[in-house]
Motif scaffolding. Structure first.
Motif, PDB file in Angstrom:
ATOM      1  N   GLU A 216       0.835  -1.199   0.000  1.00 45.32           N
ATOM      2  CA  GLU A 216       0.000   0.000   0.000  1.00 45.32           C
ATOM      3  C   GLU A 216       0.874   1.256   0.000  1.00 45.32           C
ATOM      4  O   GLU A 216       0.605   2.225  -0.727  1.00 45.32           O
ATOM      5  CB  GLU A 216      -0.937   0.007   1.204  1.00 45.32           C
ATOM      6  N   TYR A 217       1.930   1.244   0.828  1.00 46.99           N
ATOM      7  CA  TYR A 217       2.870   2.369   0.854  1.00 46.99           C
ATOM      8  C   TYR A 217       3.487   2.570  -0.533  1.00 46.99           C
ATOM      9  O   TYR A 217       3.541   3.694  -1.050  1.00 46.99           O
ATOM     10  CB  TYR A 217       3.963   2.100   1.894  1.00 46.99           C
ATOM     11  N   ALA A 218       3.962   1.473  -1.120  1.00 49.79           N
ATOM     12  CA  ALA A 218       4.623   1.552  -2.418  1.00 49.79           C
ATOM     13  C   ALA A 218       3.685   2.099  -3.493  1.00 49.79           C
ATOM     14  O   ALA A 218       4.080   2.922  -4.327  1.00 49.79           O
ATOM     15  CB  ALA A 218       5.139   0.171  -2.829  1.00 49.79           C
ATOM     16  N   MET A 219       2.424   1.671  -3.453  1.00 51.22           N
ATOM     17  CA  MET A 219       1.465   2.128  -4.457  1.00 51.22           C
ATOM     18  C   MET A 219       1.154   3.615  -4.299  1.00 51.22           C
ATOM     19  O   MET A 219       0.786   4.281  -5.259  1.00 51.22           O
ATOM     20  CB  MET A 219       0.179   1.309  -4.367  1.00 51.22           C
ATOM     21  N   ASN A 220       1.313   4.136  -3.096  1.00 54.45           N
ATOM     22  CA  ASN A 220       1.151   5.576  -2.901  1.00 54.45           C
ATOM     23  C   ASN A 220       2.303   6.351  -3.512  1.00 54.45           C
ATOM     24  O   ASN A 220       2.155   7.521  -3.868  1.00 54.45           O
ATOM     25  CB  ASN A 220       1.042   5.897  -1.405  1.00 54.45           C
ATOM     26  N   MET A 221       3.481   5.696  -3.600  1.00 53.76           N
ATOM     27  CA  MET A 221       4.668   6.350  -4.137  1.00 53.76           C
ATOM     28  C   MET A 221       4.748   6.281  -5.669  1.00 53.76           C
ATOM     29  O   MET A 221       5.546   6.970  -6.291  1.00 53.76           O
ATOM     30  CB  MET A 221       5.932   5.701  -3.550  1.00 53.76           C
ATOM     31  N   VAL A 222       3.919   5.454  -6.257  1.00 53.01           N
ATOM     32  CA  VAL A 222       3.960   5.248  -7.711  1.00 53.01           C
ATOM     33  C   VAL A 222       3.338   6.430  -8.444  1.00 53.01           C
ATOM     34  O   VAL A 222       2.296   6.950  -8.038  1.00 53.01           O
ATOM     35  CB  VAL A 222       3.204   3.946  -8.072  1.00 53.01           C
ATOM     36  N   LYS A 223       3.969   6.869  -9.520  1.00 56.05           N
ATOM     37  CA  LYS A 223       3.408   7.900 -10.378  1.00 56.05           C
ATOM     38  C   LYS A 223       2.429   7.256 -11.361  1.00 56.05           C
ATOM     39  O   LYS A 223       2.555   6.066 -11.685  1.00 56.05           O
ATOM     40  CB  LYS A 223       4.516   8.627 -11.144  1.00 56.05           C
ATOM     41  N   HIS A 224       1.492   8.030 -11.847  1.00 54.94           N
ATOM     42  CA  HIS A 224       0.428   7.470 -12.694  1.00 54.94           C
ATOM     43  C   HIS A 224       0.968   6.867 -13.992  1.00 54.94           C
ATOM     44  O   HIS A 224       0.394   5.910 -14.509  1.00 54.94           O
ATOM     45  CB  HIS A 224      -0.607   8.557 -13.021  1.00 54.94           C
ATOM     46  N   GLU A 225       2.075   7.401 -14.506  1.00 53.49           N
ATOM     47  CA  GLU A 225       2.584   6.878 -15.776  1.00 53.49           C
ATOM     48  C   GLU A 225       3.466   5.646 -15.597  1.00 53.49           C
ATOM     49  O   GLU A 225       3.831   4.988 -16.580  1.00 53.49           O
ATOM     50  CB  GLU A 225       3.373   7.979 -16.517  1.00 53.49           C
ATOM     51  N   GLU A 226       3.819   5.299 -14.346  1.00 53.95           N
ATOM     52  CA  GLU A 226       4.710   4.157 -14.102  1.00 53.95           C
ATOM     53  C   GLU A 226       3.947   2.842 -14.204  1.00 53.95           C
ATOM     54  O   GLU A 226       2.804   2.735 -13.763  1.00 53.95           O
ATOM     55  CB  GLU A 226       5.380   4.296 -12.729  1.00 53.95           C
ATOM     56  N   LYS A 227       4.622   1.822 -14.738  1.00 52.64           N
ATOM     57  CA  LYS A 227       3.997   0.523 -14.955  1.00 52.64           C
ATOM     58  C   LYS A 227       4.643  -0.591 -14.114  1.00 52.64           C
ATOM     59  O   LYS A 227       4.063  -1.666 -13.995  1.00 52.64           O
ATOM     60  CB  LYS A 227       4.102   0.126 -16.441  1.00 52.64           C
ATOM     61  N   ILE A 228       5.841  -0.320 -13.572  1.00 53.35           N
ATOM     62  CA  ILE A 228       6.579  -1.340 -12.832  1.00 53.35           C
ATOM     63  C   ILE A 228       6.790  -0.876 -11.396  1.00 53.35           C
ATOM     64  O   ILE A 228       7.145   0.277 -11.152  1.00 53.35           O
ATOM     65  CB  ILE A 228       7.965  -1.614 -13.489  1.00 53.35           C
ATOM     66  N   LEU A 229       6.579  -1.790 -10.440  1.00 52.98           N
ATOM     67  CA  LEU A 229       6.844  -1.492  -9.023  1.00 52.98           C
ATOM     68  C   LEU A 229       8.330  -1.709  -8.763  1.00 52.98           C
ATOM     69  O   LEU A 229       8.816  -2.838  -8.813  1.00 52.98           O
ATOM     70  CB  LEU A 229       5.993  -2.389  -8.121  1.00 52.98           C
ATOM     71  N   SER A 230       9.039  -0.636  -8.500  1.00 51.59           N
ATOM     72  CA  SER A 230      10.498  -0.682  -8.353  1.00 51.59           C
ATOM     73  C   SER A 230      10.899  -0.605  -6.885  1.00 51.59           C
ATOM     74  O   SER A 230      10.089  -0.209  -6.031  1.00 51.59           O
ATOM     75  CB  SER A 230      11.138   0.485  -9.109  1.00 51.59           C
TER      76      SER A 230
END
Length: 538
Positions: free
Chosen positions: A443-457
């Motif tokens: 959940e934390y990581a998904m909050n850090m993701v930008k809308h254009e990103e496709k990969i969880l880094s």
């Protein structure tokens, strides 16, 4: 003489129009008030009243000006008299008021039916907003509410516009006030149907709490497959089940799945966290209480969870936290299958299946005198061990992907995959908070993701995961005295050291510490007290 006759003829010809306009009788009288001609609201001449004296007409003739007064024929009706030349023109609204009376009487008779159809109260009120008649949804007159005034009802009459707003009888209900005439109006609300809807909502809400089934338990490792198989196999039984598992492993998910796979699935599932409430509240929640049983006891008393779960399943979470005095009472309920409310003396039969859970080794608590051995055997008829996440590393990828898809929908993100480096970090972590900690991290990581990103880094993960052994998860060395500690004591010492070190690293911010450890703040506070860390946490 001809002039007088012409004047009289003109006034008589006006009578039908005047009578229809005022909604009553219209007549022409001489100066003594004696009626020369009289017609009703339909324009028909009323011969039987011809020759009678109208007192208001006589008074108007004497006063030489128009007068108004109350009708002597119909209650609340009005009369008017107008001197015109040598004659007096009179009119009234008797017929219209008679119709109002009939309409009001008809509405009075209809109130019980209106109340039943509307699903609440039906009220007849006057121009002041006073309740003249009140009926409830069962069609019974509520005499005690007659005479009470509603400002909203008065405003509806004054504005002569329907008024729709909140009912003051019950929260969430709506009321309608409709002016029928200038003198009275009709009101009704939907308090009974609102109560039923609220009850249905609470029932649906309660049933939604049992939304998990075995299909929701994700995992393919032998440990979790074995636990699921065992739980499915015993789901349709009656015997008590004890779920062993660390915090965050999904014990309540197993309990709900067992309930939903049983014949009791359409009956209540009631959960009580024995570690989240003080003993006094747990007792009243378990067994219920009678009115006046203690200070603050609500009127009419209250049912306990055993009564609420009758016919279904009761889930006692963190049963190991229950005080020894309550354990004795719980044992009696399990043996006798009946409860006695606090302050009551009458046993109430209950039919419930008990599923309990613990994250502690109960045998160790029994040796310390903190848990009744006979209660343990009563609960531990069937024992199911829910494995920790570190024993099912192969399932981390499945779980992480599941949470990513879940939060894609929640946050409107478009993550399609998890980077290999990210997965290596996740699979190498010890996960003391188990699945709950993993879910929090995703959940934390998904909050850090930008809308254009496709990969969880890796950059999206919490800092303590990216720092490996650093941060709050840095290595904690605990010295174990050989020969003086058994395994349980060693585990307790390790747990105390980890909590202490995490408190220090996170500067004693309890919410953050609980999140890092993957446990609830309630559990954290309990463990702080258990290990004597209160002063350090102040």
């Amino acid at each position: 003489m001809e002039k007088n006759n012409m004047e009289l003829e003109q006034l008589v010809s006006m009578l039908p129009f005047l009578a229809r306009l005022t909604g009553g009788f219209a007549s022409v009288t001489d100066f003594s008030g004696r009626r020369i001609c009289m017609v009703d609201a339909n324009g028909q001449e009323v011969g039987e009243l011809a020759g009678q004296v109208c007192e208001l007409a006589r008074e108007a003739a004497q006063a030489g000006r128009p007068l108004a007064g109350l009708s002597r024929i119909v209650d609340r009706a009005g009369d008017w008299a107008f001197p015109i030349g040598n004659y007096i023109l009179t009119c009234s609204n008797d017929e219209r008021v008679k119709k109002e009376h009939k309409l009001r009487a008809s509405l009075e008779r209809a109130l019980p039916m209106i109340a039943r159809v509307a699903g609440g109260e039906a009220v007849l009120f006057n121009e002041k907003g006073e309740r003249l008649f009140v009926y409830n949804a069962e069609g019974t007159e509520r005499i005690q509410y007659k005479g009470k005034t509603s400002q909203q009802a008065r405003q509806a009459i004054e504005a002569f516009e329907p008024e729709v707003g909140k009912s003051f009888s019950i929260s969430g209900a709506m009321a309608v006030r409709i002016p029928i005439t200038e003198n009275f109006g009709l009101g009704f609300n939907n308090e009974k149907s609102t109560r039923q809807q609220q009850k249905l909502y609470e029932e649906v809400k309660r049933l939604q709490q049992t939304r998990f089934t075995f299909d929701d338990i994700i995992g393919e490792t032998e440990a979790i497959v074995k636990a699921k198989h065992m739980a499915k196999f015993v789901a349709d039984g009656f015997s008590s089940i004890l779920l062993y598992g660390e915090t965050g492993t999904g014990k309540e998910m197993f309990a709900q799945s067992i309930h939903n796979a049983s014949e009791r699935c359409c009956r209540p599932f009631v959960a009580l966290n024995c570690g989240a409430l003080p003993a006094s509240l747990i007792e009243s929640n378990l067994f219920g209480y009678e009115e006046g049983a203690f200070t603050g006891a609500k009127k009419g008393g209250s049912t306990g969870v055993f009564e609420q779960a009758n016919g279904g399943t009761i889930f006692l979470d963190e049963i190991s936290e229950m005080e020894i005095s309550l354990q004795t009472k719980l044992l009696r309920v399990l043996q006798e299958r009946e409860v006695v409310r606090i302050g009551g003396g009458k046993p109430i039969k209950v039919d419930v299946r008990v599923i309990a859970s613990t994250n502690k080794e109960i045998n160790y608590l029994i040796s310390e005198g903190k848990f009744r051995e006979d209660l343990f055997y009563r609960l531990n008829v069937i024992q199911i061990k829910v494995p920790p996440l570190r024993e099912r590393v192969e399932d981390i990828a499945l779980l992480a992907s599941h949470f990513v898809q879940q939060y894609n929908k929640t946050f409107g993100k478009f993550i399609e995959d998890i980077a290999i480096e990210t997965m290596k970090i996740l699979q190498s972590h010890h996960w003391p908070g188990n699945i709950r900690e993993l879910q929090n991290c995703i959940e934390y990581a998904m909050n850090m993701v930008k809308h254009e990103e496709k990969i969880l880094s890796p950059k999206h993960l919490p800092a303590y995961l990216r720092s490996g052994a650093g941060g709050a998860k840095e290595s904690v060395v605990v010295e174990i005295q050989t020969g003086g500690n058994n395994l349980n004591e060693a585990l307790r010492e390790t747990e105390r050291a980890v909590i202490k070190r995490t408190l220090e690293v996170e500067k004693y911010k309890k919410v953050k510490v609980a999140q890092v450890l993957g446990i609830s703040t309630t559990t954290l506070w309990r463990k702080i007290a258990e290990y004597g860390l209160e002063k350090e946490a102040e």
